[in-house]
Design a protein around this motif. Structure first.
Motif, short mmCIF file in Angstrom:
data_model
loop_
_atom_site.label_atom_id
_atom_site.label_comp_id
_atom_site.label_asym_id
_atom_site.label_seq_id
_atom_site.Cartn_x
_atom_site.Cartn_y
_atom_site.Cartn_z
N VAL A 1 34.19 4.70 43.40
CA VAL A 1 34.13 3.74 42.19
C VAL A 1 34.27 2.39 42.34
CG1 VAL A 1 34.87 3.24 39.84
CG2 VAL A 1 34.84 5.72 40.67
N ASP A 2 35.27 2.11 43.25
CA ASP A 2 35.31 0.52 43.71
C ASP A 2 34.70 0.18 44.99
OD1 ASP A 2 36.46 -2.04 43.48
OD2 ASP A 2 38.56 -1.43 43.88
N ILE A 3 33.47 0.08 44.67
CA ILE A 3 32.28 -0.05 45.73
C ILE A 3 32.77 -1.50 46.58
CG2 ILE A 3 30.12 -0.75 46.31
CD1 ILE A 3 29.10 0.59 43.84
N GLY A 4 32.93 -1.27 47.66
CA GLY A 4 33.09 -2.32 48.71
C GLY A 4 34.73 -2.83 48.77
N CYS A 5 35.51 -2.02 48.09
CA CYS A 5 37.13 -2.46 48.23
C CYS A 5 37.24 -2.80 49.76
CB CYS A 5 37.68 -1.32 47.75
SG CYS A 5 39.38 -1.74 47.45
#
Length: 468
Positions: free
Chosen positions: A141-145
Motif C-alpha cells: 500500500v505504501d508504494i516506494g516507502c
C-alpha cells in the motif's frame, strides 16, 4: 441404468452446477428413458442452450449453461522452492503466505528475508519474481516507502550540546500523519505527465501537493543520530569514525495508498484467484491496466523520494550545513531485472531492500537499537535482496495490550534516546533483534557503518505517560 455426472462430463459438460441440474431433470422427467436416449436429449442443449431457454423441462439447464464458466485461476499443486533467511524467527503466517505466492502460475522465484512477518498478500519481507506480471499487493500500500540518510561533518557531541535546538528543529520541519505544512514547497514532480494522463493520479494531485514533504504515521520517523563508518573503503570517501546524521523513513502518503487500492481492485476483478490467494491478483504488463499501474507506481516512488528530499533540505537549512553524503533506498516496489539466464523478471520487494552487487542501502533497527549502512553482495538466491529493517515480532494490537509505557521509557533511557511522539505499537520490544537479523543475512550484504538513533520524532507529540 441411471446416468452419472461422469457420463455427462464424457459428452462435454464441465464440472459444476449444470450437472446437478441435469441429473435432477432426469430423475424428475426422464427417469424411465434409456441412458442413450437421455444422453441424446442433453447433447443439443449443451451445443445450443439458447434454443432451449423457453423449453418447459430443459429451460433451467439451458439458463445455467449460458452463465459464464467459473474463471478462477488455479494455483499449482505445489509451489516453487525458495530460500528463507532467519527462518527460526519467522512466524508461520508469513511462511504460509509465501508458500501460496510460490504457487502462482506467474511466479518465477522467491525469497523470504529475516525480518519477515505476515501482511496482506505477499508477507512483509517477501521477495517475489514474476514473469511479465505485477502484483499491486506484492508491492504494498505504501508504494516506494524508503530510507534516506544525510551524513554531516558535525561532531557527535553536538547532539547533546544542542539537544533542545535539534528537537525544536525536528518539530518545526517535520509533519506526520494527517498534519501537513501550511505552505508546502513546490517540486518538479508535479510537472510529470502522469498527473495529467492517468485519471486516478490526476484526482490525487491536489492532495499530493498538500502532503509533499511530510511523513506517514505508524513506523515512519525522522531522527538525528550518530553514524559510525566502519569500513575505510566506502563510496562516500569518509574516514573511519563518527558523524552526525539525519535518517528518515516514510513513503508516498495518500498518493501511493490510493493508487494501490485502485489497481488492486482492478487486479482482483480481472484476475480471479482462490480465496487464500485473492490478494495476490496480478496485472499483465501487456494490458492497459498493467501499464497504467507501472507508471503510477513509479510516480509514487519518485514522489516518496521527493518528500524525503524536502525533509532533508529543510533540516540542512536549519543546521546550516552541507551534507557530506546522502544514502537512499526504497522498498514496497517492483523492479524490472534480469535473472541469471538473462531473462527479464518483475521483482517485487515488499518490505525488502535491494541488495544487488555494490548497491547501497540502509537497514534500520528499532528506535533504541542501531541500524546499518550496507553494500549489497548480489546473491542470486536472495533475488538480490535483504531485509528492510528488524521486522516486527509482535503485532501492533499485542504490543498495545502487553507493553507498558514505563518499560519503553526505561529502554529508551538506557539507550540514550529521546523520543517525540509514537505509540506503544512502535516500542523497541515489538521488534526482532536487529543483530540476529543482520547475522542471518551476512551473505546478502556487507556492513559499511552503523547508525544509532538519539533524537527520534514520530507521529504524535506526546511522550509515553506512565500510569501509577
Amino acid at each position: 441404468m441411471n446416468l452419472t455426472g461422469n457420463d455427462l462430463i464424457a459428452i462435454g459438460f464441465k464440472p459444476g452446477k449444470a450437472i446437478g441440474i441435469a441429473l435432477d431433470i432426469l430423475a424428475k422427467d426422464y427417469a424411465t428413458q434409456e441412458s442413450e436416449k437421455q444422453l441424446s436429449l442433453f447433447k443439443p442443449v449443451l451445443e445450443n442452450p439458447s434454443a432451449f431457454i423457453t423449453h418447459d423441462k430443459l429451460s433451467a439447464l439451458a439458463i445455467e449453461l449460458l452463465k459464464p464458466l467459473d474463471n478462477t485461476i488455479a494455483l499449482a499443486d505445489s509451489g516453487k522452492s525458495y530460500e528463507i533467511y532467519g527462518a527460526d524467527a519467522i512466524e508461520q503466517g508469513a511462511l504460509n503466505q509465501m508458500a501460496t505466492a510460490m504457487r502462482l502460475p506467474v511466479t518465477v522465484a522467491g525469497a523470504l528475508m529475516p525480518d519477515a512477518h505476515q501482511g496482506y498478500g505477499l508477507p512483509i519481507g517477501g521477495v517475489l519474481a514474476t514473469k511479465n506480471a505485477v502484483i499491486p499487493y506484492g508491492v504494498g500500500v505504501d508504494i516506494g516507502c524508503r530510507m534516506c540518510m544525510t551524513i554531516y561533518d558535525i561532531a557527535p557531541a553536538t547532539l547533546e550540546a544542542k539537544r533542545e535546538e535539534l528537537k525544536k528543529m525536528l518539530m518545526q520541519n517535520t509533519m506526520f500523519g494527517t498534519a501537513t505544512f501550511k505552505k508546502p514547497k513546490d517540486h518538479p514532480i508535479f510537472e510529470r505527465k502522469e498527473f495529467s494522463e492517468l485519471n486516478i493520479v490526476r484526482e490525487l494531485k491536489d492532495r499530493a501537493w498538500q502532503q509533499i514533504g511530510s511523513s506517514g504515521g505508524g513506523n515512519h520517523f525522522v531522527e538525528f543520530g550518530i553514524v559510525e563508518i566502519l569500513n575505510p573503503i566506502n563510496e562516500f570517501n569518509l574516514q573511519v569514525g563518527q558523524y552526525v546524521a539525519l535518517l528518515s523513513h516514510s513513503g508516498s502518503r495518500g498518493l501511493g495508498a490510493n493508487i494501490a487500492r485502485h489497481y488492486t481492485d482492478i487486479a482482483m476483478d480481472v484476475c480471479k484467484l482462490p480465496q487464500e490467494a485473492k490478494h495476490l491478483a496480478w496485472l499483465d504488463l501487456d494490458t492497459e491496466a498493467g501499464q497504467e499501474y507501472w507508471m503510477a507506481m513509479n510516480l509514487a516512488g519518485d514522489y516518496a523520494s521527493a518528500c524525503h528530499h524536502q525533509i532533508h533540505e529543510r533540516m540542512a537549512i536549519g543546521l546550516r550545513e552541507t551534507p557530506l553524503a546522502m544514502i537512499e533506498n526504497h522498498h514496497n516496489f517492483a523492479w524490472k531485472e534480469k535473472d541469471i539466464l538473462g531473462n527479464e523478471i518483475i521483482v517485487h520487494r515488499k518490505g525488502a531492500t535491494p541488495a544487488g552487487k555494490d548497491v547501497l542501502g540502509i537497514i534500520p533497527g528499532s528506535m533504541a537499537t542501531p541500524g546499518f549502512i550496507v553494500r549489497g553482495k548480489g546473491l542470486a538466491a536472495s533475488i538480490n535482496s535483504a531485509s528492510h529493517g528488524a521486522g516486527r515480532q509482535m503485532s501492533r494490537t499485542k504490543a498495545k495490550q502487553t507493553i507498558l509505557p514505563g518499560q519503553v521509557n526505561k529502554v529508551l533511557k538506557e539507550a540514550g534516546v529521546e523520543l517525540i511522539g509514537s505509540g506503544l505499537d512502535e516500542a523497541p520490544m515489538a521488534y526482532k533483534n536487529i543483530h540476529q537479523v543482520m547475522d542471518s543475512q551476512k551473505d546478502l550484504v556487507e556492513v559499511l557503518g552503523s547508525f544509532m538513533p538519539k533524537i527520534v520524532r514520530m507521529c504524535g507529540d506526546e511522550k509515553f505517560q506512565e500510569v501509577d
